[in-house]
Design a protein around this motif. Structure first.
Motif, PDB file in Angstrom:
ATOM      1  N   ILE A 176      -2.543  -8.082  -3.137  1.00  0.00           N
ATOM      2  CA  ILE A 176      -2.968  -8.838  -1.948  1.00  0.00           C
ATOM      3  C   ILE A 176      -3.650  -7.902  -0.952  1.00  0.00           C
ATOM      4  O   ILE A 176      -3.094  -6.853  -0.588  1.00  0.00           O
ATOM      5  N   LYS A 177      -4.850  -8.283  -0.519  1.00  0.00           N
ATOM      6  CA  LYS A 177      -5.602  -7.458   0.425  1.00  0.00           C
ATOM      7  C   LYS A 177      -4.965  -7.497   1.811  1.00  0.00           C
ATOM      8  O   LYS A 177      -4.660  -8.571   2.340  1.00  0.00           O
ATOM      9  N   ILE A 178      -4.764  -6.326   2.392  1.00  0.00           N
ATOM     10  CA  ILE A 178      -4.272  -6.229   3.770  1.00  0.00           C
ATOM     11  C   ILE A 178      -5.472  -6.342   4.702  1.00  0.00           C
ATOM     12  O   ILE A 178      -6.498  -5.683   4.498  1.00  0.00           O
ATOM     13  N   LYS A 193     -13.810  -1.942  -3.817  1.00  0.00           N
ATOM     14  CA  LYS A 193     -14.735  -2.497  -4.808  1.00  0.00           C
ATOM     15  C   LYS A 193     -14.568  -1.828  -6.167  1.00  0.00           C
ATOM     16  O   LYS A 193     -14.600  -2.475  -7.211  1.00  0.00           O
ATOM     17  N   SER A 194     -14.391  -0.502  -6.161  1.00  0.00           N
ATOM     18  CA  SER A 194     -14.295   0.217  -7.431  1.00  0.00           C
ATOM     19  C   SER A 194     -12.923   0.071  -8.076  1.00  0.00           C
ATOM     20  O   SER A 194     -12.797   0.024  -9.298  1.00  0.00           O
ATOM     21  N   PHE A 195     -11.884  -0.023  -7.258  1.00  0.00           N
ATOM     22  CA  PHE A 195     -10.514  -0.007  -7.788  1.00  0.00           C
ATOM     23  C   PHE A 195      -9.961  -1.404  -8.088  1.00  0.00           C
ATOM     24  O   PHE A 195      -9.410  -1.656  -9.162  1.00  0.00           O
ATOM     25  N   VAL A 196     -10.114  -2.311  -7.124  1.00  0.00           N
ATOM     26  CA  VAL A 196      -9.505  -3.644  -7.287  1.00  0.00           C
ATOM     27  C   VAL A 196     -10.460  -4.545  -8.062  1.00  0.00           C
ATOM     28  O   VAL A 196     -11.077  -5.465  -7.513  1.00  0.00           O
ATOM     29  N   ASP A 229       6.304  -6.032  -1.315  1.00  0.00           N
ATOM     30  CA  ASP A 229       7.278  -5.169  -1.988  1.00  0.00           C
ATOM     31  C   ASP A 229       6.793  -3.725  -1.991  1.00  0.00           C
ATOM     32  O   ASP A 229       7.589  -2.793  -2.069  1.00  0.00           O
ATOM     33  N   CYS A 230       5.472  -3.566  -1.912  1.00  0.00           N
ATOM     34  CA  CYS A 230       4.894  -2.221  -1.939  1.00  0.00           C
ATOM     35  C   CYS A 230       3.591  -2.236  -1.139  1.00  0.00           C
ATOM     36  O   CYS A 230       2.857  -3.232  -1.164  1.00  0.00           O
ATOM     37  N   VAL A 231       3.330  -1.147  -0.423  1.00  0.00           N
ATOM     38  CA  VAL A 231       2.050  -0.980   0.276  1.00  0.00           C
ATOM     39  C   VAL A 231       1.321   0.196  -0.371  1.00  0.00           C
ATOM     40  O   VAL A 231       1.846   1.306  -0.449  1.00  0.00           O
ATOM     41  N   LEU A 232       0.120  -0.081  -0.853  1.00  0.00           N
ATOM     42  CA  LEU A 232      -0.741   0.916  -1.484  1.00  0.00           C
ATOM     43  C   LEU A 232      -1.889   1.160  -0.511  1.00  0.00           C
ATOM     44  O   LEU A 232      -2.556   0.218  -0.103  1.00  0.00           O
ATOM     45  N   HIS A 233      -2.143   2.417  -0.148  1.00  0.00           N
ATOM     46  CA  HIS A 233      -3.143   2.620   0.905  1.00  0.00           C
ATOM     47  C   HIS A 233      -3.942   3.904   0.720  1.00  0.00           C
ATOM     48  O   HIS A 233      -3.475   4.870   0.107  1.00  0.00           O
ATOM     49  N   LYS A 234      -5.148   3.873   1.259  1.00  0.00           N
ATOM     50  CA  LYS A 234      -5.946   5.094   1.422  1.00  0.00           C
ATOM     51  C   LYS A 234      -6.759   4.945   2.698  1.00  0.00           C
ATOM     52  O   LYS A 234      -7.975   4.868   2.690  1.00  0.00           O
ATOM     53  N   LEU A 235      -6.024   4.844   3.804  1.00  0.00           N
ATOM     54  CA  LEU A 235      -6.618   4.807   5.139  1.00  0.00           C
ATOM     55  C   LEU A 235      -6.036   5.971   5.923  1.00  0.00           C
ATOM     56  O   LEU A 235      -4.920   6.408   5.654  1.00  0.00           O
ATOM     57  N   TYR A 236      -6.781   6.463   6.910  1.00  0.00           N
ATOM     58  CA  TYR A 236      -6.329   7.630   7.647  1.00  0.00           C
ATOM     59  C   TYR A 236      -6.358   7.357   9.149  1.00  0.00           C
ATOM     60  O   TYR A 236      -6.868   6.345   9.602  1.00  0.00           O
ATOM     61  N   ALA A 244      -4.459  -1.498   1.206  1.00  0.00           N
ATOM     62  CA  ALA A 244      -5.315  -1.218   2.366  1.00  0.00           C
ATOM     63  C   ALA A 244      -6.262  -0.099   1.973  1.00  0.00           C
ATOM     64  O   ALA A 244      -5.875   1.075   1.918  1.00  0.00           O
ATOM     65  N   LEU A 245      -7.504  -0.476   1.656  1.00  0.00           N
ATOM     66  CA  LEU A 245      -8.492   0.471   1.160  1.00  0.00           C
ATOM     67  C   LEU A 245      -9.825   0.252   1.859  1.00  0.00           C
ATOM     68  O   LEU A 245     -10.137  -0.864   2.274  1.00  0.00           O
ATOM     69  N   LEU A 246     -10.602   1.311   1.978  1.00  0.00           N
ATOM     70  CA  LEU A 246     -11.949   1.160   2.509  1.00  0.00           C
ATOM     71  C   LEU A 246     -12.779   0.330   1.527  1.00  0.00           C
ATOM     72  O   LEU A 246     -12.495   0.317   0.324  1.00  0.00           O
ATOM     73  N   PRO A 247     -13.819  -0.380   2.020  1.00  0.00           N
ATOM     74  CA  PRO A 247     -14.581  -1.304   1.160  1.00  0.00           C
ATOM     75  C   PRO A 247     -15.066  -0.700  -0.150  1.00  0.00           C
ATOM     76  O   PRO A 247     -14.957  -1.312  -1.214  1.00  0.00           O
ATOM     77  N   LYS A 248     -15.584   0.537  -0.107  1.00  0.00           N
ATOM     78  CA  LYS A 248     -16.108   1.168  -1.318  1.00  0.00           C
ATOM     79  C   LYS A 248     -15.005   1.387  -2.340  1.00  0.00           C
ATOM     80  O   LYS A 248     -15.169   1.117  -3.534  1.00  0.00           O
ATOM     81  N   LYS A 249     -13.854   1.884  -1.883  1.00  0.00           N
ATOM     82  CA  LYS A 249     -12.715   2.126  -2.769  1.00  0.00           C
ATOM     83  C   LYS A 249     -12.172   0.804  -3.303  1.00  0.00           C
ATOM     84  O   LYS A 249     -11.809   0.681  -4.480  1.00  0.00           O
TER      85      LYS A 249
END
Length: 354
Positions: free
Chosen positions: A40-42, A21-24, A55-62, A14-19
């Motif tokens: 898998i995109k949330i 695009k650069s990361f995934v 199995d894991c949630v990776l996130h940078k949302l606030y 779960a990432l903002l669009p800019k992040k």
């Protein structure tokens, strides 16, 4: 005889669009896939609890709504690992609490020739404190000019990146409070960016603000924005009457043992897996290193070979060598042992040892 099917893992991100695009990038997705890990995109438009299970949630949302979604999700999926804990991440959104963590690092063992800390800094909450009549003073609140002014909030927004280099009290006219004033330290025009991914540590050097000649300070007044400094012509930047520049190649890297131990100490103190920190070398002292900034989940794609580093980290997390999950029934965050010195349980509200 039928082939045994190997287990595949899923990581919901779960990432903002800019992040995102650069990361995934395809290179990361494909390498992870080869290791049996599906990214898998949330869907942020749907409740998290209705997606997965992952199995894991990776996130940078606030925000509170996202925190609540995470809590609901882990109650329904207690075996799922969440990286990283929102309260721990939140600490990095305040430039004072961010650097306070440096003082929490246990003594870092090195060859006793190097030391570390943070620059002197103060936070100003009231605008009136910045209205100083006497411009002859060479200091403010115990800080010597020049000082760097940074917004107190460090949430990754464009506003939080607006910084000024201030040479005299005249430069306070542009400032909005709350603001952090940090003493500028001559550092050879070089910054060391340290990327941390779990136990992996990578240090790279980048050009930074040039040194300021002390003899020239008396004639400097007001302020310059960081963007103005970046846009100076090469002639101006290399004018030794004004700035002293250093070639990137000339800058010696900090002792790797010191950097690795600092990274490990920060990781344990902050209870975070994915971050970077910026370090400068105080040219007056030479073997004194200062942490000036810490960022959560930075731009890893700028790091050479980031795909294999992150894929290895995902593998370790998914195989419980290094992992973290919530147990929200008891309002506890369980830290799964990784031989990294974490405690067994940590309370959610203040991330202090239970």
């Amino acid at each position: 005889m039928a082939e045994m099917k190997t287990k595949r893992f899923s990581i919901g991100y779960a990432l903002l669009p800019k992040k995102q695009k650069s990361f995934v990038q395809d290179s990361l997705v494909n390498l992870a896939k080869q290791r049996g890990i599906d990214l898998i995109k949330i869907d942020s438009d749907k409740p998290l609890v209705d997606q997965g299970p992952f199995d894991c949630v990776l996130h940078k949302l606030y925000g509170e709504e996202w925190r609540n979604q995470l809590r609901q999700y882990v109650v329904s999926n207690p075996s799922s690992v969440v990286i990283d804990f929102p309260d721990a991440i939140e600490r990095l959104h305040n430039r004072i609490s961010m650097l306070d963590v440096v003082s929490e690092i246990d003594d870092v063992e090195d060859d006793e020739t190097s030391s570390f800390g943070v620059p002197k800094q103060v936070v100003v909450y009231e605008p009136e404190k910045l209205k100083v009549e006497d411009d002859e003073t060479a200091s403010f609140e115990g800080l010597k000019f020049p000082v760097i002014a940074k917004p107190l909030v460090a949430d990754g927004s464009a506003k939080s990146h607006k910084m000024l280099l201030i040479f005299s009290t005249e430069g306070f006219d542009e400032l909005k409070t709350p603001t952090v004033l940090q003493e500028f330290v001559n550092h050879g025009g070089m910054i060391f960016k340290v990327y941390v991914v779990g136990k992996y540590v990578k240090c790279v050097k980048r050009k930074s603000l040039p040194d300021i000649d002390e003899e020239k300070l008396e004639s400097l007044h007001g302020s310059l924005s960081f963007s103005q400094i970046s846009n100076l012509t090469s002639d101006e930047r290399n004018d030794d009457k004004y700035y002293k520049m250093m070639d990137t190649e000339d800058a010696a890297m900090p002792p790797m043992s010191l950097i690795t131990n600092m990274a490990s100490g920060l990781r344990k103190a902050m209870k975070l897996h994915l971050f970077n920190f910026d370090v400068i070398r105080d040219t007056k002292v030479g073997n004194r290193y200062l942490v000036i900034d810490i960022n959560y989940f930075p731009g890893y794609a700028k790091m050479p070979g980031y795909e294999s580093v992150l894929t290895d980290f995902f593998w370790d997390v998914l195989n419980k060598k290094e992992a973290r999950s919530f147990n929200c029934d008891k309002e506890l965050m369980k830290l799964v042992g990784d031989n990294g010195g974490y405690g067994d349980d940590t309370e959610c509200p203040d991330v202090s040892s239970a």
